[in-house]
Design a protein around this motif. Structure first.
Motif, PDB file in Angstrom:
ATOM      1  N   UNK A 141      74.356  56.859  66.912  1.00 46.89           N
ATOM      2  CA  UNK A 141      74.679  57.556  68.160  1.00 46.89           C
ATOM      3  C   UNK A 141      73.450  57.553  69.048  1.00 46.89           C
ATOM      4  N   UNK A 142      73.578  57.000  70.205  1.00 45.89           N
ATOM      5  CA  UNK A 142      72.455  56.956  71.151  1.00 45.89           C
ATOM      6  C   UNK A 142      72.544  58.155  72.097  1.00 45.89           C
ATOM      7  N   UNK A 155      67.176  59.928  77.850  1.00 45.30           N
ATOM      8  CA  UNK A 155      65.957  59.859  77.038  1.00 45.30           C
ATOM      9  C   UNK A 155      65.427  61.249  76.746  1.00 45.30           C
ATOM     10  N   UNK A 156      64.945  61.510  75.548  1.00 45.68           N
ATOM     11  CA  UNK A 156      64.382  62.793  75.172  1.00 45.68           C
ATOM     12  C   UNK A 156      62.863  62.721  75.274  1.00 45.68           C
TER      13      UNK A 156
END
Length: 296
Positions: free
Chosen positions: A275-276, A280-281
């Motif tokens: 799971x993408x 962005x983190x």
């Protein structure tokens, strides 16, 4: 040794069925043929009608020494083998539970290992010339495998081996064709079968076994095989007769229906895709940097 430019055939079990018709057709066309059988004396009248172009030899495909001697004799006489035609006509009807170990092994020795070992013995000469064709005459397919399981299993094994061989030798200039002759032959030998089990008596599959099927004309079938070989490397599978072709199409449809019905369940066995994250983190303990756009 012959210096002919005509194709040299080696036809196994040439005393009955499609193999016998193929022997007649090949010689009638002016080509050369080695005719092999356990009782070569039965082939002598055909050899005498085609002096100089036919040779009869003893051959037991279940005996590797016999295979070696027959192929060596054929190559000494004619110099080469351009087309090998093997035959797998033996049958062993009955329920799977009724099968006897010795008879099952005899069936596979005759219908699978025999033809394959004969091909293995002929292939070195074909590889050296980068030319040749192996024709495997399989036992005819049946509408339903019940009570014909052993014969169908041997046929399926030969089919799988023929397919593998096709892709292995095709780059070397050698063709492989598995022939479905379309119908059985009344002269097909039977492996001695075990005593039946009463619970299977009267079942639909048992009762239908041996019923008359649409038969192909052996002479026409032989000409079709020759035409496929003459075309070059030929098809991997050559089905002969409308009935056999219809059975092949029916089998494809049944397989597709089954695959489609269970497609979702089949796909559910895949390893889950990672799971993408949607965005962005930021790295732990830090802040994301924004790209600085240079100003002109």
């Amino acid at each position: 040794m012959s210096d002919t430019k005509q194709p040299i055939w080696f036809i196994a079990d040439a005393t009955a069925g499609l193999a016998a018709a193929l022997a007649e057709a090949v010689l009638a066309s002016g080509q050369h043929a080695v005719l092999a059988a356990r009782t070569p004396a039965r082939l002598q009248p055909l050899v005498e009608r085609h002096p100089g172009r036919a040779l009869a030899l003893a051959l037991d495909v279940t005996d590797m020494a016999s295979v070696d001697m027959a192929v060596a004799a054929a190559e000494r006489h004619f110099g080469r083998i351009d087309v090998l035609a093997t035959s797998a006509a033996q049958c062993y009807p009955g329920a799977i539970e009724e099968g006897e170990d010795g008879a099952m092994r005899a069936l596979f020795d005759e219908n699978v290992f025999g033809p394959v070992n004969l091909a293995r013995r002929v292939l070195p000469g074909m590889r050296a010339r980068r030319a040749g064709h192996v024709v495997m005459l399989a036992r005819a397919s049946v509408p339903a495998p019940a009570f014909e399981g052993f014969s169908q299993a041997a046929r399926s094994a030969l089919e799988a081996l023929a397919e593998a061989l096709f892709y292995e030798v095709e780059p070397l200039g050698i063709g492989v064709t598995l022939v479905d002759p379309g119908s059985g032959d009344d002269t097909d030998p039977l492996v001695p079968r075990a005593a039946g089990i009463a619970d299977y008596d009267g079942l639909a599959g048992r009762a239908a076994r041996g019923s008359a099927a649409a038969r192909v004309d052996a002479a026409r079938a032989a000409l079709a095989v020759m035409q496929a070989v003459a075309a070059g490397r030929g098809p991997l599978r050559l089905v002969l007769g409308r009935a056999a072709l219809q059975r092949a199409y029916d089998r494809l449809r049944v397989l597709k229906v089954g695959f489609d019905a269970w497609a979702d369940l089949a796909a559910s066995a895949d390893v889950p895709a990672p799971v993408r994250p949607a965005h962005p983190q930021p790295p732990p303990g830090g802040r994301t940097r924004r790209a600085v756009r240079s100003r002109a």
